[in-house]
Design a protein around this motif. Structure first.
Motif, short mmCIF file in Angstrom:
data_model
loop_
_atom_site.label_atom_id
_atom_site.label_comp_id
_atom_site.label_asym_id
_atom_site.label_seq_id
_atom_site.Cartn_x
_atom_site.Cartn_y
_atom_site.Cartn_z
N THR A 63 -0.30 -2.78 -5.65
CA THR A 63 0.57 -2.94 -4.49
C THR A 63 0.45 -4.37 -3.96
N LEU A 89 -3.47 -3.06 2.32
CA LEU A 89 -3.90 -1.65 2.42
C LEU A 89 -4.10 -1.30 3.90
N HIS A 115 -1.18 3.27 0.26
CA HIS A 115 -1.08 2.91 -1.16
C HIS A 115 -0.41 4.05 -1.91
#
Length: 414
Positions: free
Chosen positions: A335, A339, A397
């Protein structure tokens, strides 16, 4: 009177006095003879032995029978033939047994000369045994064979065998789940005792854990030394598992009856599926374990005990008055977005947890975060293997929506 004569006279007087005292004790001080105890007679229930012949003659061709291999829970029987080769009727009575013993019907427990009866011994092993032995005692009125010992023996194995298992218990390990792609494990369950059996269903409480099955091929059965069995493929979907180690159970339902009766199994290789109570059929449990690392990797600092397989942080023992704090690094892939913790659940509530992004870390594919766990000063407390502290996170996520850390520690009095 000289000295020698005086001495002799005194010795005679002393001997006479001692003898008088001894005789004066009388018979009252003597132990009277005890009557002899009668010899214990045999049990009244046993057949009586005639004082003189002619006598019966009890003959059993073989007093020991070996079943070979049989399955736990399976009832097998063997019939011994007892013949009377004597001149008068042979009286027979069942004595002590360690297994089920049945005598065939006979008139007045008597076997006529030249005739025979069947004595059936049945055994149902309750657990696996490398060697078992059971005995039945038969009393007769044959003076040369007043007690006949009939024996059965063999080996008891588990009915169903699993690959990767011991003593009928299956424990299968899935490959590490490091991405969002499903992982699989191929196992089997089989038996050398049943001509056939059916798997009716395989169930799991975890929605991401599935299983499919198909009969083993003749070649696979031969390799497993089995008569029937199934290949089972277990598949796990990482998107439905939290990060860290896990242990789940698959319940395998079959049409194998719980009661493997002797009638359905007169021989270890016999099997009969005519049963009317499917609710009483056997189920088996397969323990499936694995580790979901996903896009997260934890690196502990020096001296910190971290188990990536179980996601357990062990803080060890420390002073409750001082408390303890440790730091770990967490690297995140998959990603471009930072986070974020959407929700968190911490137990016990005094346990402190902090997650902070390291903006100085330079990488095109990874992000680094600093994890901090702290037990503040307080009263002594223990969180061991059976009651681990937990930090459960819900994140943004896409492939690590749920992360659960478990913490073990003991804080002691100073």
């Amino acid at each position: 009177m000289n000295l020698r004569t005086v001495f002799t006279t005194m010795v005679v007087l002393i001997v006479a006095l001692v003898g008088t005292v001894w005789l004066g004790r009388g018979n009252g001080d003597l132990e009277s003879p005890q009557p002899a105890r009668p010899v214990a007679s045999p049990d009244d229930d046993r057949p009586k032995i005639a004082e003189k012949g002619p006598y019966p003659k009890a003959v059993v061709d073989e007093s020991l029978y070996n079943f070979g291999e049989m399955a736990v829970g399976q009832s097998l029987s063997h019939k011994f033939i007892l013949k009377n080769e004597g001149e008068v009727p042979l009286e027979v009575k069942k004595g002590n047994t360690t297994c089920k013993c049945t005598l065939s019907e006979m008139k007045d427990n008597s076997v006529a000369p030249g005739k025979s009866i069947e004595i059936e011994l049945t055994w149902t092993p309750k657990s696996a045994q490398e060697h078992f032995g059971q005995t039945a005692t038969i009393f007769t009125n044959d003076p040369k064979n007043q007690e006949l010992k009939l024996q059965i023996e063999g080996t008891a194995n588990t009915l169903i065998t699993f690959s990767g298992g011991m003593m009928g218990t299956a424990s299968w390990s899935l490959p590490t789940m490091s991405s969002d792609k499903p992982v699989s494990y191929q196992g089997s369950m089989h038996t050398k005792y049943l001509d056939e059996f059916k798997i009716t269903a395989i169930e799991s409480d975890r929605s991401g854990l599935k299983a499919s099955f198909k009969p083993l091929t003749p070649e696979e059965l031969k390799e497993a030394d089995a008569k029937s069995g199934y290949s089972i493929e277990v598949t796990a979907d990482p998107t439905k598992f939290p990060l860290g180690g896990f242990s789940e159970h698959l319940t395998v339902k079959t049409d194998i009856p719980n009661d493997l009766s002797a009638e359905a199994h007169d021989h270890p290789e016999g099997h009969d599926h005519k049963h009317e109570h499917p609710a009483e059929n056997r189920t088996f449990v397969i323990q499936v374990s694995g580790n979901h690392t996903g896009p997260i990797r934890i690196v502990p600092t020096f001296g910190v005990h971290w188990n990536p397989q179980s996601m357990v942080l062990n803080l060890g023992e420390f002073s409750a008055q001082k408390g303890k704090e440790v730091v770990l690094s967490m690297f995140v892939e998959g990603t471009e977005q930072p986070l974020e913790i959407v929700d968190q659940e911490i137990s016990p509530d005094f346990l402190k947890f902090e997650l902070k992004k390291d903006d100085s870390f330079q990488s095109k594919t990874k992000q680094r975060y600093v994890l901090k766990f702290a037990v503040p000063p307080g009263p002594p407390v223990s969180f061991g293997r059976t009651n681990l502290a937990k930090v459960k996170l819900q994140t943004n996520h896409p492939n690590a929506k749920e992360i659960e850390f478990r913490v073990q520690f003991i804080s002691l009095k100073p």
